[in-house]
Design a protein around this motif. Sequence first.
Motif, mmCIF file in Angstrom:
data_model
loop_
_atom_site.group_PDB
_atom_site.id
_atom_site.type_symbol
_atom_site.label_atom_id
_atom_site.label_comp_id
_atom_site.label_asym_id
_atom_site.label_seq_id
_atom_site.Cartn_x
_atom_site.Cartn_y
_atom_site.Cartn_z
ATOM 1 N N ARG A 140 7.702 0.505 10.421
ATOM 2 C CA ARG A 140 6.945 -0.004 9.274
ATOM 3 C C ARG A 140 6.363 1.104 8.396
ATOM 4 O O ARG A 140 5.387 0.894 7.700
ATOM 5 C CB ARG A 140 5.834 -0.949 9.739
ATOM 6 C CG ARG A 140 6.350 -2.174 10.476
ATOM 7 C CD ARG A 140 5.220 -3.107 10.847
ATOM 8 N NE ARG A 140 5.728 -4.268 11.552
ATOM 9 C CZ ARG A 140 4.966 -5.282 11.948
ATOM 10 N NH1 ARG A 140 3.684 -5.265 11.698
ATOM 11 N NH2 ARG A 140 5.497 -6.302 12.583
ATOM 12 N N HIS A 141 6.946 2.257 8.427
ATOM 13 C CA HIS A 141 6.541 3.358 7.536
ATOM 14 C C HIS A 141 7.794 3.865 6.834
ATOM 15 O O HIS A 141 8.614 4.555 7.423
ATOM 16 C CB HIS A 141 5.865 4.473 8.317
ATOM 17 C CG HIS A 141 5.543 5.682 7.474
ATOM 18 N ND1 HIS A 141 5.106 6.871 8.005
ATOM 19 C CD2 HIS A 141 5.592 5.885 6.122
ATOM 20 C CE1 HIS A 141 4.913 7.754 7.039
ATOM 21 N NE2 HIS A 141 5.217 7.170 5.888
ATOM 22 N N THR A 190 0.857 -1.186 0.000
ATOM 23 C CA THR A 190 0.000 0.000 0.000
ATOM 24 C C THR A 190 0.893 1.236 0.000
ATOM 25 O O THR A 190 1.833 1.328 0.801
ATOM 26 C CB THR A 190 -0.905 0.021 1.248
ATOM 27 O OG1 THR A 190 -1.714 -1.162 1.249
ATOM 28 C CG2 THR A 190 -1.820 1.242 1.236
ATOM 29 N N TYR A 191 0.613 2.174 -0.912
ATOM 30 C CA TYR A 191 1.471 3.361 -1.009
ATOM 31 C C TYR A 191 0.654 4.596 -1.349
ATOM 32 O O TYR A 191 -0.435 4.511 -1.922
ATOM 33 C CB TYR A 191 2.559 3.155 -2.059
ATOM 34 C CG TYR A 191 2.049 2.908 -3.469
ATOM 35 C CD1 TYR A 191 1.816 3.971 -4.337
ATOM 36 C CD2 TYR A 191 1.796 1.620 -3.918
ATOM 37 C CE1 TYR A 191 1.344 3.755 -5.620
ATOM 38 C CE2 TYR A 191 1.322 1.390 -5.200
ATOM 39 C CZ TYR A 191 1.099 2.449 -6.043
ATOM 40 O OH TYR A 191 0.624 2.234 -7.309
ATOM 41 N N ASP A 192 1.181 5.753 -0.970
ATOM 42 C CA ASP A 192 0.592 7.054 -1.287
ATOM 43 C C ASP A 192 1.638 7.911 -1.982
ATOM 44 O O ASP A 192 2.799 7.942 -1.560
ATOM 45 C CB ASP A 192 0.106 7.773 -0.023
ATOM 46 C CG ASP A 192 -1.072 7.075 0.636
ATOM 47 O OD1 ASP A 192 -2.060 6.820 -0.059
ATOM 48 O OD2 ASP A 192 -0.987 6.777 1.843
ATOM 49 N N GLU A 206 13.160 5.327 6.907
ATOM 50 C CA GLU A 206 12.102 4.742 7.738
ATOM 51 C C GLU A 206 11.685 5.812 8.745
ATOM 52 O O GLU A 206 12.380 6.078 9.721
ATOM 53 C CB GLU A 206 12.598 3.487 8.446
ATOM 54 C CG GLU A 206 11.475 2.752 9.166
ATOM 55 C CD GLU A 206 11.914 1.418 9.729
ATOM 56 O OE1 GLU A 206 11.051 0.556 9.960
ATOM 57 O OE2 GLU A 206 13.136 1.225 9.950
ATOM 58 N N ASP A 240 5.007 7.297 0.115
ATOM 59 C CA ASP A 240 4.967 6.696 1.434
ATOM 60 C C ASP A 240 4.486 5.255 1.327
ATOM 61 O O ASP A 240 3.396 4.994 0.788
ATOM 62 C CB ASP A 240 4.045 7.500 2.353
ATOM 63 C CG ASP A 240 4.644 8.843 2.733
ATOM 64 O OD1 ASP A 240 5.538 8.860 3.601
ATOM 65 O OD2 ASP A 240 4.230 9.866 2.161
ATOM 66 N N SER A 284 3.311 1.888 3.241
ATOM 67 C CA SER A 284 2.794 1.402 4.512
ATOM 68 C C SER A 284 3.319 0.008 4.808
ATOM 69 O O SER A 284 3.570 -0.787 3.896
ATOM 70 C CB SER A 284 1.258 1.376 4.475
ATOM 71 O OG SER A 284 0.732 2.651 4.192
ATOM 72 N N ASN A 285 3.483 -0.300 6.110
ATOM 73 C CA ASN A 285 3.855 -1.643 6.558
ATOM 74 C C ASN A 285 5.111 -2.148 5.835
ATOM 75 O O ASN A 285 5.164 -3.275 5.348
ATOM 76 C CB ASN A 285 2.687 -2.606 6.342
ATOM 77 C CG ASN A 285 2.671 -3.710 7.383
ATOM 78 O OD1 ASN A 285 3.194 -3.531 8.481
ATOM 79 N ND2 ASN A 285 2.113 -4.838 7.041
ATOM 80 N N THR A 286 6.093 -1.275 5.746
ATOM 81 C CA THR A 286 7.290 -1.567 4.945
ATOM 82 C C THR A 286 8.549 -1.170 5.707
ATOM 83 O O THR A 286 8.550 -0.183 6.435
ATOM 84 C CB THR A 286 7.218 -0.793 3.610
ATOM 85 O OG1 THR A 286 5.998 -1.087 2.966
ATOM 86 C CG2 THR A 286 8.363 -1.168 2.697
ATOM 87 N N GLN A 340 9.551 5.930 3.628
ATOM 88 C CA GLN A 340 9.281 7.004 2.672
ATOM 89 C C GLN A 340 10.388 7.045 1.623
ATOM 90 O O GLN A 340 11.571 6.978 1.946
ATOM 91 C CB GLN A 340 9.198 8.357 3.377
ATOM 92 C CG GLN A 340 8.763 9.485 2.457
ATOM 93 C CD GLN A 340 8.585 10.794 3.219
ATOM 94 O OE1 GLN A 340 9.551 11.526 3.436
ATOM 95 N NE2 GLN A 340 7.365 11.085 3.624
#
Length: 371
Positions: free
Chosen positions: A128-129, A81-83, A124, A97, A99-101, A131
């Motif tokens: 888990r966030h 999942t990314y923004d 990081e 960004d 997510s969960n990464t 960028q």
Amino acid sequence: MNQDIHEGLEKEEPFLFSKICRAAALCFMLLACLSAILPQSSEAAKREAVHKLNYFQSYETEVDGRQALRIEIGMDRDNVTYDVTAHPYLQKQLVIDLSNTEPGELKPDYRFSSKLAKALHIRELEARHTQVRIDCKNPVIDGSYAVHAEPADRKAKKPYRLVIDIFASGGTANSSRVAGVSGHSIVIDPGHGGSDTGAVGPTGVTEASVTLAVSKDLQSILENSGARVTMTRDKDVDVYGPYASDRQELQARVNVGEYTPGAEIFVSIHCNAFSNPASNGMETYYYAGSPKGERLATLLNEELEKAGGLFNRGVKTANFYVIKHSSMPATLAELAFVTNPQEEQLLASPQYQMKLAEGIARAISRYFSGS
């Protein structure tokens, strides 16, 4: 204590003890159940899809006819999942960004030897966030980038990955060409810039940003067609420099043309503005007494009307500094009213900007080919 009460308490004590024992047994049973469940929940949390980055590649390519820098960031799981964000205050930075990464095996910084981007940074921000920030060489606007995920490709030895394309031109493909301009020298003047935003539309679109975007698209078309193009500015800056007077700034633009060897025409690009938001349309200008300037302005007017589809306010004379003081044929175009809500929306569109650039390029083509 009387005998009756004492006997009553003696009778109640076994009953209460029995209730307490049953309650305690029930608690132990619940604790046993929870102890059996909680480790599984913990294991489930551990099994939650935490994407660890483990692959990086970048290369120049062509995507749908457009030159692009492709960046691939791979990971050990799919369905990330990314923004994607482009901040207006950091016009040349693209932010993604994840997510969960977690950054995993990747380096924190990568450098590019590309005309499209300078560097990529991986951080990081919190647990888990992760960028990803890309420092681009051109303003990041709609159409100047694309982001998508691709499945693992075992044959190519590529994992599931996020693919980021940074394009050579914000907007549509800039493979357009026109005839008759090869070998000719053209000066393009994107109006305003730097400390001077020019007119500002109702939602904040600035004249300086529109004129630069259209000018860069025009530059690309003309150079693709073999012309030599000189820009008075190719970024959001003052041409003369900070703290210049209006006259100094305008003369600096004229000087770019005057000092360009073999420069043949000067095209200044602007957006119109008025206090009445209903004011609309496009128009072109030349300096009275310049027949070649008049012809250039007339051709530009005709092609902009076809390209933009706006009300045509005509070809006019004016004493605008840059067209008055240019020794070569010069014209100034008002593309539309940025203060008109509908026209502001058009001017902010990369697709519409390219249409206008193509119209101006056709006018220049006609000017040199005599058509």
